[in-house]
Design a protein around this motif. Sequence first.
Motif, PDB file in Angstrom:
ATOM      1  N   LEU A   2     -57.609  19.630 -21.881  1.00 47.73           N
ATOM      2  CA  LEU A   2     -57.522  20.781 -20.992  1.00 47.73           C
ATOM      3  C   LEU A   2     -58.077  20.420 -19.626  1.00 47.73           C
ATOM      4  O   LEU A   2     -59.094  19.741 -19.518  1.00 47.73           O
ATOM      5  CB  LEU A   2     -58.314  21.960 -21.556  1.00 47.73           C
ATOM      6  N   ARG A   3     -57.378  20.877 -18.598  1.00 45.38           N
ATOM      7  CA  ARG A   3     -57.831  20.678 -17.226  1.00 45.38           C
ATOM      8  C   ARG A   3     -57.895  22.041 -16.548  1.00 45.38           C
ATOM      9  O   ARG A   3     -57.113  22.920 -16.851  1.00 45.38           O
ATOM     10  CB  ARG A   3     -56.874  19.775 -16.452  1.00 45.38           C
ATOM     11  N   CYS A  91     -57.643  28.670 -14.368  1.00 38.64           N
ATOM     12  CA  CYS A  91     -57.216  28.664 -15.761  1.00 38.64           C
ATOM     13  C   CYS A  91     -57.263  27.232 -16.279  1.00 38.64           C
ATOM     14  O   CYS A  91     -57.302  26.276 -15.504  1.00 38.64           O
ATOM     15  CB  CYS A  91     -55.810  29.244 -15.917  1.00 38.64           C
ATOM     16  N   TYR A  92     -57.270  27.120 -17.593  1.00 40.57           N
ATOM     17  CA  TYR A  92     -57.231  25.810 -18.238  1.00 40.57           C
ATOM     18  C   TYR A  92     -55.848  25.596 -18.817  1.00 40.57           C
ATOM     19  O   TYR A  92     -55.283  26.496 -19.444  1.00 40.57           O
ATOM     20  CB  TYR A  92     -58.296  25.723 -19.342  1.00 40.57           C
ATOM     21  N   GLU A  97     -48.358  21.423 -19.388  1.00 37.89           N
ATOM     22  CA  GLU A  97     -48.103  22.711 -18.743  1.00 37.89           C
ATOM     23  C   GLU A  97     -48.157  22.628 -17.215  1.00 37.89           C
ATOM     24  O   GLU A  97     -47.660  23.503 -16.523  1.00 37.89           O
ATOM     25  CB  GLU A  97     -49.143  23.749 -19.194  1.00 37.89           C
ATOM     26  N   VAL A  98     -48.768  21.605 -16.703  1.00 35.80           N
ATOM     27  CA  VAL A  98     -49.080  21.515 -15.282  1.00 35.80           C
ATOM     28  C   VAL A  98     -47.855  21.255 -14.412  1.00 35.80           C
ATOM     29  O   VAL A  98     -47.747  21.782 -13.306  1.00 35.80           O
ATOM     30  CB  VAL A  98     -50.144  20.414 -15.036  1.00 35.80           C
ATOM     31  N   LYS A  99     -46.899  20.504 -14.892  1.00 36.82           N
ATOM     32  CA  LYS A  99     -45.772  20.040 -14.083  1.00 36.82           C
ATOM     33  C   LYS A  99     -45.066  21.178 -13.334  1.00 36.82           C
ATOM     34  O   LYS A  99     -44.794  21.073 -12.146  1.00 36.82           O
ATOM     35  CB  LYS A  99     -44.783  19.285 -14.956  1.00 36.82           C
TER      36      LYS A  99
END
Length: 121
Positions: A2-3, A91-92, A97-99
């Motif tokens: 998680l980021r 949010c994490y 999911e980031v792309k």
Amino acid sequence: MLRCFLRSKIHMATVTESNLAYEGSITIDKELMDMVDILPYEQVMISNLNNGERFETYVIPGKPGSKEFCLNGPTARKGVVGDKIIIFAYCYMEDGEVKDFKPKIIKLDEKNNPISPIPSP
């Protein structure tokens, strides 16, 4: 893994009230909260451009259309009426999911009216 990423931002809000007697938090116009998908009682980070303070609190929805940004309780010591603030919600996410993720960001004028969404990079 998680980021942590910026999810929502209200840029250049003007503090309209500072209420030390209140229990705590920041009151934000509900319409502006909805524009950037910040929920009632959600944790936010606030940065004050006038004095350099940076602090966390939670959001209380204000009257829709009021354009209010009220520092309540101890946060009232972090700024005064007229100060310019930036409100961040994070949010994490998992790497996958980031792309395609884009934060919701609005910029306000001196009367707390949205003047433009800020394009996400």
